[in-house]
Design an enzyme around this catalytic site. Structure first.
Site, PDB file in Angstrom:
ATOM      1  N   HIS A  71      -0.014 -10.801-118.941  1.00  0.00           N
ATOM      2  CA  HIS A  71       1.273 -11.067-118.320  1.00  0.00           C
ATOM      3  C   HIS A  71       2.378 -10.980-119.376  1.00  0.00           C
ATOM      4  O   HIS A  71       2.125 -11.130-120.576  1.00  0.00           O
ATOM      5  CB  HIS A  71       1.268 -12.444-117.667  1.00  0.00           C
ATOM      6  CG  HIS A  71       0.395 -12.515-116.452  1.00  0.00           C
ATOM      7  ND1 HIS A  71       0.358 -13.610-115.634  1.00  0.00           N
ATOM      8  CD2 HIS A  71      -0.480 -11.621-115.914  1.00  0.00           C
ATOM      9  CE1 HIS A  71      -0.484 -13.402-114.651  1.00  0.00           C
ATOM     10  NE2 HIS A  71      -1.017 -12.191-114.800  1.00  0.00           N
ATOM     11  N   GLU A  73       4.766 -13.035-120.123  1.00  0.00           N
ATOM     12  CA  GLU A  73       4.939 -14.271-120.881  1.00  0.00           C
ATOM     13  C   GLU A  73       3.893 -14.364-121.996  1.00  0.00           C
ATOM     14  O   GLU A  73       4.212 -14.730-123.130  1.00  0.00           O
ATOM     15  CB  GLU A  73       4.782 -15.505-119.972  1.00  0.00           C
ATOM     16  CG  GLU A  73       5.679 -15.503-118.762  1.00  0.00           C
ATOM     17  CD  GLU A  73       5.013 -14.932-117.515  1.00  0.00           C
ATOM     18  OE1 GLU A  73       5.190 -15.525-116.442  1.00  0.00           O
ATOM     19  OE2 GLU A  73       4.322 -13.899-117.616  1.00  0.00           O
ATOM     20  N   CYS A  99       2.662 -17.902-113.731  1.00  0.00           N
ATOM     21  CA  CYS A  99       1.434 -18.401-113.108  1.00  0.00           C
ATOM     22  C   CYS A  99       0.952 -19.622-113.893  1.00  0.00           C
ATOM     23  O   CYS A  99       1.488 -19.945-114.957  1.00  0.00           O
ATOM     24  CB  CYS A  99       0.364 -17.311-113.094  1.00  0.00           C
ATOM     25  SG  CYS A  99      -0.285 -16.911-114.740  1.00  0.00           S
ATOM     26  N   CYS A 102      -0.116 -18.790-117.580  1.00  0.00           N
ATOM     27  CA  CYS A 102       1.024 -18.607-118.479  1.00  0.00           C
ATOM     28  C   CYS A 102       1.748 -19.927-118.707  1.00  0.00           C
ATOM     29  O   CYS A 102       2.262 -20.183-119.800  1.00  0.00           O
ATOM     30  CB  CYS A 102       1.978 -17.542-117.934  1.00  0.00           C
ATOM     31  SG  CYS A 102       1.306 -15.866-118.072  1.00  0.00           S
TER      32      CYS A 102
END
Length: 152
Positions: A71, A73, A99, A102
């Protein structure tokens, strides 16, 4: 004058627009996400969703995201780990809400504020960050841009 945006909101919108542009670097077809870590008004890291370094730039197979896709992040935070910067007290700007996985990284990285532009279908990441004392803000960048254009 009541509807005027604060200096902080204007700055937040700028960084979110930059994160959205950064997301264009992603090779993912289903969703492109960008993230910026900002500390003392300086971008100290950036990331977008994609495969790990050295892997082919193909995020999906048969319309399903590959399990090893990182992801945005996570990419921004792990990039910090390889630099001399640290994210204590910083702000993360991300185009989609984080999410839960993260969110754990964000908490451990010492990030104190998260500003996001698009709501993800699950909000467990947001709940976890708020539980950890992180200030989480949703900014509807498209709505703000439309309002700004209407004033011109």
């Amino acid at each position: 004058m009541e509807n005027e945006l604060s200096k902080q909101t204007k700055l937040d919108l700028r960084y979110l627009r930059m994160a959205r542009i950064w997301a264009e670097n992603s090779y993912c077809k289903r969703r492109q996400v960008g993230a910026l870590v900002v500390k003392d008004k300086m971008i100290i890291s950036d990331g977008y969703n994609g495969t790990p370094s050295g892997f082919e730039n193909i995020c999906e197979e048969n319309d399903i995201t590959k399990p090893y896709v990182l992801h945005a992040e996570a990419n921004a935070i792990t990039k910090l780990a390889r630099s001399s910067n640290n994210s204590d007290g910083s702000t993360l700007y991300v185009t989609a809400s984080p999410c839960i996985e993260c969110a754990k990284l964000i908490i451990q990285a010492g990030i104190k504020r998260v500003v996001y532009a698009e709501k993800y279908r699950l909000n467990d990441g947001i709940q976890l960050m708020e539980r950890a004392g992180i200030k989480v803000e949703f900014l509807d960048i498209d709505k703000q841009n439309a309002q700004a254009e209407a004033k011109e």
